[in-house]
Design a protein around this motif. Structure first.
Motif, PDB file in Angstrom:
ATOM      1  N   ILE A 384      58.567  16.151 104.762  1.00  0.00           N
ATOM      2  CA  ILE A 384      59.654  15.766 103.876  1.00  0.00           C
ATOM      3  C   ILE A 384      59.834  16.861 102.834  1.00  0.00           C
ATOM      4  O   ILE A 384      58.859  17.359 102.263  1.00  0.00           O
ATOM      5  CB  ILE A 384      59.385  14.398 103.203  1.00  0.00           C
ATOM      6  N   CYS A 385      61.064  17.278 102.623  1.00  0.00           N
ATOM      7  CA  CYS A 385      61.340  18.349 101.669  1.00  0.00           C
ATOM      8  C   CYS A 385      61.377  17.784 100.255  1.00  0.00           C
ATOM      9  O   CYS A 385      62.157  16.873  99.959  1.00  0.00           O
ATOM     10  CB  CYS A 385      62.670  19.027 102.003  1.00  0.00           C
ATOM     11  N   ASP A 386      60.535  18.335  99.386  1.00  0.00           N
ATOM     12  CA  ASP A 386      60.501  17.909  97.986  1.00  0.00           C
ATOM     13  C   ASP A 386      61.322  18.815  97.084  1.00  0.00           C
ATOM     14  O   ASP A 386      61.514  18.506  95.902  1.00  0.00           O
ATOM     15  CB  ASP A 386      59.055  17.870  97.474  1.00  0.00           C
ATOM     16  N   GLY A 387      61.773  19.946  97.618  1.00  0.00           N
ATOM     17  CA  GLY A 387      62.564  20.858  96.795  1.00  0.00           C
ATOM     18  C   GLY A 387      62.249  22.302  97.112  1.00  0.00           C
ATOM     19  O   GLY A 387      61.826  22.639  98.221  1.00  0.00           O
ATOM     20  N   ILE A 388      62.446  23.156  96.115  1.00  0.00           N
ATOM     21  CA  ILE A 388      62.253  24.598  96.280  1.00  0.00           C
ATOM     22  C   ILE A 388      61.154  25.074  95.339  1.00  0.00           C
ATOM     23  O   ILE A 388      61.105  24.683  94.178  1.00  0.00           O
ATOM     24  CB  ILE A 388      63.554  25.370  95.970  1.00  0.00           C
ATOM     25  N   ASP A 389      60.271  25.910  95.850  1.00  0.00           N
ATOM     26  CA  ASP A 389      59.299  26.595  95.011  1.00  0.00           C
ATOM     27  C   ASP A 389      59.845  28.003  94.756  1.00  0.00           C
ATOM     28  O   ASP A 389      59.828  28.858  95.646  1.00  0.00           O
ATOM     29  CB  ASP A 389      57.932  26.672  95.696  1.00  0.00           C
ATOM     30  N   TYR A 390      60.338  28.213  93.544  1.00  0.00           N
ATOM     31  CA  TYR A 390      61.013  29.480  93.255  1.00  0.00           C
ATOM     32  C   TYR A 390      60.033  30.638  93.148  1.00  0.00           C
ATOM     33  O   TYR A 390      60.400  31.793  93.402  1.00  0.00           O
ATOM     34  CB  TYR A 390      61.840  29.337  91.976  1.00  0.00           C
ATOM     35  N   GLU A 391      58.792  30.355  92.776  1.00  0.00           N
ATOM     36  CA  GLU A 391      57.809  31.436  92.721  1.00  0.00           C
ATOM     37  C   GLU A 391      57.453  31.936  94.108  1.00  0.00           C
ATOM     38  O   GLU A 391      57.296  33.139  94.342  1.00  0.00           O
ATOM     39  CB  GLU A 391      56.546  30.951  92.002  1.00  0.00           C
ATOM     40  N   LYS A 392      57.324  30.998  95.042  1.00  0.00           N
ATOM     41  CA  LYS A 392      56.992  31.387  96.421  1.00  0.00           C
ATOM     42  C   LYS A 392      58.236  31.726  97.241  1.00  0.00           C
ATOM     43  O   LYS A 392      58.130  32.181  98.377  1.00  0.00           O
ATOM     44  CB  LYS A 392      56.204  30.258  97.112  1.00  0.00           C
ATOM     45  N   ASN A 393      59.406  31.434  96.669  1.00  0.00           N
ATOM     46  CA  ASN A 393      60.673  31.728  97.332  1.00  0.00           C
ATOM     47  C   ASN A 393      60.786  31.043  98.691  1.00  0.00           C
ATOM     48  O   ASN A 393      61.134  31.646  99.706  1.00  0.00           O
ATOM     49  CB  ASN A 393      60.865  33.242  97.488  1.00  0.00           C
ATOM     50  N   CYS A 394      60.455  29.756  98.707  1.00  0.00           N
ATOM     51  CA  CYS A 394      60.565  28.965  99.932  1.00  0.00           C
ATOM     52  C   CYS A 394      60.707  27.495  99.552  1.00  0.00           C
ATOM     53  O   CYS A 394      60.639  27.128  98.377  1.00  0.00           O
ATOM     54  CB  CYS A 394      59.352  29.184 100.841  1.00  0.00           C
ATOM     55  N   PHE A 395      60.890  26.673 100.553  1.00  0.00           N
ATOM     56  CA  PHE A 395      60.934  25.228 100.322  1.00  0.00           C
ATOM     57  C   PHE A 395      59.509  24.677 100.256  1.00  0.00           C
ATOM     58  O   PHE A 395      58.574  25.269 100.804  1.00  0.00           O
ATOM     59  CB  PHE A 395      61.713  24.536 101.438  1.00  0.00           C
ATOM     60  N   GLU A 396      59.378  23.542  99.585  1.00  0.00           N
ATOM     61  CA  GLU A 396      58.083  22.868  99.546  1.00  0.00           C
ATOM     62  C   GLU A 396      58.257  21.425  99.957  1.00  0.00           C
ATOM     63  O   GLU A 396      59.283  20.792  99.695  1.00  0.00           O
ATOM     64  CB  GLU A 396      57.450  22.948  98.157  1.00  0.00           C
ATOM     65  N   GLY A 397      57.235  20.907 100.633  1.00  0.00           N
ATOM     66  CA  GLY A 397      57.305  19.527 101.090  1.00  0.00           C
ATOM     67  C   GLY A 397      55.921  18.976 101.344  1.00  0.00           C
ATOM     68  O   GLY A 397      54.910  19.596 100.985  1.00  0.00           O
ATOM     69  N   ARG A 398      55.890  17.816 101.980  1.00  0.00           N
ATOM     70  CA  ARG A 398      54.622  17.144 102.243  1.00  0.00           C
ATOM     71  C   ARG A 398      54.632  16.539 103.637  1.00  0.00           C
ATOM     72  O   ARG A 398      55.653  16.020 104.085  1.00  0.00           O
ATOM     73  CB  ARG A 398      54.369  16.036 101.223  1.00  0.00           C
ATOM     74  N   ALA A 399      53.489  16.578 104.278  1.00  0.00           N
ATOM     75  CA  ALA A 399      53.285  15.855 105.524  1.00  0.00           C
ATOM     76  C   ALA A 399      52.735  14.466 105.183  1.00  0.00           C
ATOM     77  O   ALA A 399      52.501  14.138 104.015  1.00  0.00           O
ATOM     78  CB  ALA A 399      52.329  16.605 106.430  1.00  0.00           C
ATOM     79  N   PHE A 400      52.497  13.652 106.200  1.00  0.00           N
ATOM     80  CA  PHE A 400      52.064  12.271 105.962  1.00  0.00           C
ATOM     81  C   PHE A 400      50.753  12.186 105.204  1.00  0.00           C
ATOM     82  O   PHE A 400      50.480  11.211 104.509  1.00  0.00           O
ATOM     83  CB  PHE A 400      51.939  11.530 107.300  1.00  0.00           C
TER      84      PHE A 400
END
Length: 444
Positions: A384-400
């Motif tokens: 599930i996408c939680d948003g953007i990590d601007y420092e890492k310059n990618c999307f961030e999310g979580r698995a189950f």
């Protein structure tokens, strides 16, 4: 009468996700009055600090936050309100000392905030702790990202762990009526992930209905069309029964994840903590859960440095971790809290030793977690996408296997990703805490 619709309110919520829900309900009271709410604390005429008082560090953070906020009185700030656990438990110690605060409210006094503020604007410092009624507040203004929300199903605790202040602050376990919780959940709108929280969710219903009702409320919550999935936090080991295991296994909307706070593994320490269960019982429970739900992720928390804990017992706890192979763990140094039974125990351990033991436990768990995460390399994970990590310059999310804020993340590249939506991410790397990957259609 003060026209509060002309005042801007700012709120700072400290502590746990249960406190966050209380803050969200307080925000709804403020909003229903027609007041405006600002995220910019420096722009607020009235600041509310919802405090935690569970540990000495929590109390220190609360006081420091209040003092920081008081500095804004030289600018826009007119009134500073302290609410929550700190005044509830320590009003006698804080009211005279924290002169910077104008209004003090306890955990059941949110409905009195405007009455208290009216008095405050007359030039009176106001102590309204215990003046309110413990009424259920159904409305919320979410402070989480829109795709997930917490649902607090009860307050207080009956477990009486010897290190814990919660019963002294929050009182006895009190389940909220099921119909009110279902209505609250429906009112949250479309929620990708509803996270059930309480000091102990597994005891839900016993006080109100005379029997455990967690399974029933799970069935009814997952029947709601606006709830896509449900995650369970804080399930006490002695209350996890066959019915709950079956519900988690068979209900497609329940995320295969359990947070079971074990706190220790060794029988002598568990008895001193007044924890129900033993090392053997805990391991048997974990085996039973995994036999029925092979894909389940299990998280736990542990306390190091409890009075009289020996080096042999900390080594035994390390051995337990290796055998249990938990997916995620949090480790904490024992905090000697006044007004708890453990406070007067002999054999208190120096902080330097407690900190060393926590580091050792984290080192053991890091190896376990890294081994588990390496197993996902070159595999697809539903994220599930939680948003953007601007420092890492990618999307961030979580698995189950990851709850918000307390577990690791999946950082991934994609041509586009929408917060709250699910994506199949091919994992290509990991460390001991996080995973990294990309969607299959990703192009540089």
């Amino acid at each position: 009468m003060i026209d509060f619709t002309q005042k801007k309110f700012g709120i700072i919520s400290l502590g746990c996700d249960k406190n966050r829900v209380d803050s969200e309900k307080l925000l709804s009271i403020i909003k229903d009055r027609g007041c405006s709410i600002t995220d910019d604390i420096s722009d607020a005429q009235i600041i509310v600090v919802n405090t935690c008082a569970f540990l000495n560090e929590s109390r220190k953070e609360a006081i420091e936050t209040v003092l920081d906020c008081a500095a804004y009185k030289s600018e826009n700030l007119e009134k500073l309100v302290i609410t929550g656990c700190l005044p509830q438990k320590y009003i006698d110690e804080t009211f005279d000392v924290l002169e910077e605060a104008d209004v003090f409210l306890g955990i059941t006094d949110y409905g009195k905030i405007f009455d208290a503020l009216e008095k405050s604007y007359l030039g009176i410092r106001v102590n309204y702790v215990g003046k309110g009624e413990d009424n259920y507040i159904p409305r919320r203004i979410l402070t989480t990202p829109q795709h997930y929300a917490y649902l607090k199903i009860s307050d207080g605790c009956n477990n009486r762990c010897t290190y814990c202040l919660i019963p002294k602050i929050r009182g006895k376990y009190k389940s909220y009526p099921m119909e009110q919780l279902l209505s609250e959940a429906e009112g949250l709108g479309d929620v990708s992930e509803l996270i059930l929280v309480a000091q102990d969710v597994t005891r839900y219903g016993i006080d109100l209905y005379g029997q455990k009702k967690l399974r029933e409320i799970l069935q009814k919550l997952t029947a709601l069309v606006n709830i896509n999935s449900v995650r369970l936090l804080y399930c006490y080991p002695d209350m996890i029964d066959d019915g709950l295991i079956e519900e988690i296994r068979d209900n497609e909307k329940i995320i295969k994840y359990l947070d079971i706070p074990l706190q220790h593994s060794e029988d002598r320490i568990l008895k001193l903590m007044n924890r129900k269960g033993s090392r053997a019982e805990y391991l048997n429970l974990l085996r039973k859960i995994r036999k029925n739900i092979p894909e389940i992720a299990i998280r736990s928390t542990f306390i190091a440095g409890f009075p009289t804990e020996t080096e042999e017992e900390i080594e035994a706890l390390c051995s337990f971790l290796r055998e249990a192979e938990l997916d995620n763990c949090g480790f904490f140094t024992y905090s000697k809290e006044p007004d708890t039974p453990a406070y007067n125990l002999k054999g208190q351990i120096a902080f330097s030793i407690k900190r060393k033991r926590v580091k050792k436990l984290y080192s053991v768990q890091r190896e376990i977690s890294e081994k588990k995460l390496k197993g996902y390399k070159n595999k697809k994970l539903r994220v599930i996408c939680d948003g953007i990590d601007y420092e890492k310059n990618c999307f961030e999310g979580r698995a189950f296997f990851s709850a918000p804020d307390i577990d690791g993340k999946v950082y991934f590249n994609a041509n586009n990703a929408v917060q709250g939506e699910y994506y199949d991410v091919l994992i290509d790397n990991c460390d001991s805490y996080d995973l990294y990957g990309a969607t299959e259609d990703y192009t540089l």
